[in-house]
Enzyme design. Structure first.
Site, PDB file in Angstrom:
ATOM      1  N   GLU A  46      -2.787  -4.312  -3.012  1.00 18.89           N
ATOM      2  CA  GLU A  46      -3.273  -5.613  -4.147  1.00 18.89           C
ATOM      3  C   GLU A  46      -3.311  -5.036  -5.579  1.00 18.89           C
ATOM      4  O   GLU A  46      -2.561  -5.399  -6.540  1.00 18.89           O
ATOM      5  CB  GLU A  46      -4.771  -5.805  -4.001  1.00 18.89           C
ATOM      6  N   GLU A  54       0.238   5.375   0.514  1.00 23.00           N
ATOM      7  CA  GLU A  54      -0.638   6.224   1.123  1.00 23.00           C
ATOM      8  C   GLU A  54      -0.464   7.742   0.570  1.00 23.00           C
ATOM      9  O   GLU A  54       0.700   8.039   0.051  1.00 23.00           O
ATOM     10  CB  GLU A  54      -0.737   6.146   2.770  1.00 23.00           C
ATOM     11  N   CYS A  89      -4.015   0.601  -2.472  1.00 19.41           N
ATOM     12  CA  CYS A  89      -3.889  -0.596  -1.963  1.00 19.41           C
ATOM     13  C   CYS A  89      -2.821  -1.512  -2.319  1.00 19.41           C
ATOM     14  O   CYS A  89      -2.427  -1.430  -3.665  1.00 19.41           O
ATOM     15  CB  CYS A  89      -5.196  -1.341  -1.823  1.00 19.41           C
ATOM     16  N   CYS A 142     -10.177  -5.019  -0.026  1.00 20.80           N
ATOM     17  CA  CYS A 142     -11.355  -3.906  -0.187  1.00 20.80           C
ATOM     18  C   CYS A 142     -12.247  -4.050  -1.218  1.00 20.80           C
ATOM     19  O   CYS A 142     -11.863  -4.619  -2.095  1.00 20.80           O
ATOM     20  CB  CYS A 142     -10.612  -2.551   0.039  1.00 20.80           C
ATOM     21  N   CYS A 194     -10.412  -3.226  -4.842  1.00 22.38           N
ATOM     22  CA  CYS A 194      -9.403  -4.152  -5.237  1.00 22.38           C
ATOM     23  C   CYS A 194     -10.164  -5.536  -5.233  1.00 22.38           C
ATOM     24  O   CYS A 194      -9.843  -5.918  -6.635  1.00 22.38           O
ATOM     25  CB  CYS A 194      -8.583  -4.695  -4.015  1.00 22.38           C
ATOM     26  N   ASN A 254       0.691  -1.313  -0.063  1.00 27.60           N
ATOM     27  CA  ASN A 254       0.043  -0.074  -0.002  1.00 27.60           C
ATOM     28  C   ASN A 254       0.843   1.256   0.167  1.00 27.60           C
ATOM     29  O   ASN A 254       2.027   1.145   0.432  1.00 27.60           O
ATOM     30  CB  ASN A 254      -0.949  -0.102   1.225  1.00 27.60           C
TER      31      ASN A 254
HETATM   32  N1  THU Z   1      -5.358  -1.401   2.332  1.00 30.42           N
HETATM   33  C1  THU Z   1      -4.580  -2.338   1.474  1.00 30.42           C
HETATM   34  O1  THU Z   1      -3.541  -2.176   0.850  1.00 30.42           O
HETATM   35  N2  THU Z   1      -5.288  -3.311   1.087  1.00 30.42           N
HETATM   36  C2  THU Z   1      -6.704  -3.545   1.417  1.00 30.42           C
HETATM   37  O2  THU Z   1      -7.307  -4.314   0.670  1.00 30.42           O
HETATM   38  C3  THU Z   1      -7.287  -2.786   2.480  1.00 30.42           C
HETATM   39  C4  THU Z   1      -6.595  -1.605   2.861  1.00 30.42           C
HETATM   40  C5  THU Z   1      -4.326  -0.358   2.918  1.00 30.42           C
HETATM   41  C6  THU Z   1      -5.054   0.804   2.488  1.00 30.42           C
HETATM   42  C7  THU Z   1      -4.558   1.828   3.565  1.00 30.42           C
HETATM   43  O3  THU Z   1      -3.150   2.157   3.208  1.00 30.42           O
HETATM   44  C8  THU Z   1      -4.286   0.933   4.683  1.00 30.42           C
HETATM   45  O4  THU Z   1      -4.540  -0.559   4.139  1.00 30.42           O
HETATM   46  C9  THU Z   1      -5.645   1.485   5.880  1.00 30.42           C
HETATM   47  O5  THU Z   1      -6.867   1.166   5.193  1.00 30.42           O
END
Ligand code: THU
Length: 185
Positions: free
Chosen positions: A94, A83, A92, A130, A133, A81
């Site tokens: 994925e 941000e 994300c 999520c 994704c 991920n």
């Molecule tokens: N996150 C992911 O990388 N993948 C997901 O499927 C769920 C959330 C990350 C996004 C963000 O940086 C952190 O988790 C908190 O939401």
């Protein structure tokens, strides 16, 4: 008295619809396993997702996610991920792994593994992709002409849930809804 009956009803409903009452809601049709029990190829996939966890860029959530995809020829490509101060622009793990794979010339994928942890705590339960994704994984599944396996691991890898994307995203909106044939892609 009324409150007590409602609380008992909620507790009963929660505990009867999943294997691990209250703490998690893994649907019974999904395969729950662990690192020792999965194939060597899937072990490598989960390991690759775990290996990049430390590279997660997460100044806001402080939540580390690693993902790795398995291409048709066995190549494994990982992502984390990433941000952004404008939270909605966060990418994300994925999708990072899928887009990296595509940039490297791997568009047809068989499986994806996901693992996560907090800054100073482990996730006792598996984490799942999520909604956005799931939609992107579904697109790749359509491109690949196979329902991708999604391996969701807890931090210790002693709990791994394997599910097909079709189970994670039933009745998905896809290329068929737009009358698009992905054959030449
Ligand atoms: N996150 C992911 O990388 N993948 C997901 O499927 C769920 C959330 C990350 C996004 C963000 O940086 C952190 O988790 C908190 O939401």
């Amino acid at each position: 008295m009324k409150k007590l009956i409602i609380s008992l009803l909620i507790l009963f409903t929660a505990s009867s619809c999943c294997k691990q009452p209250v703490t998690c809601m893994i649907p019974t049709e999904m395969q729950e396993t662990n690192y020792q029990s999965i194939s060597e190829e899937y072990k490598k996939l989960v390991d690759a997702a775990e290996a990049v966890l430390a590279n997660s860029y997460n100044p806001y959530s402080k939540f580390f996610v690693g993902a790795a995809v398995l291409a048709e020829d066995g190549t494994i490509i990982s992502g984390t991920n990433f941000e952004n101060a404008a939270y909605g622009s966060t990418i994300c793990a994925e999708r990072a792994a899928i887009l990296k794979a595509n940039s490297m010339g791997y568009r047809k994928l068989k499986a994806i593994a996901i693992i996560g942890r907090g800054q100073d705590f482990e996730m006792p339960e598996v984490i799942s992709p999520c909604g956005s994704c799931r939609q992107v994984i579904y697109e790749v599944s359509e491109l690949s002409k196979q329902a991708m396996d999604v391996l969701m691991s807890n931090t210790a890898k002693d709990k791994i849930v394997i599910s097909s994307i079709n189970q994670l995203l039933p009745m998905a909106f896809g290329p068929k809804d737009l009358g698009v044939d992905l054959e030449k892609y």
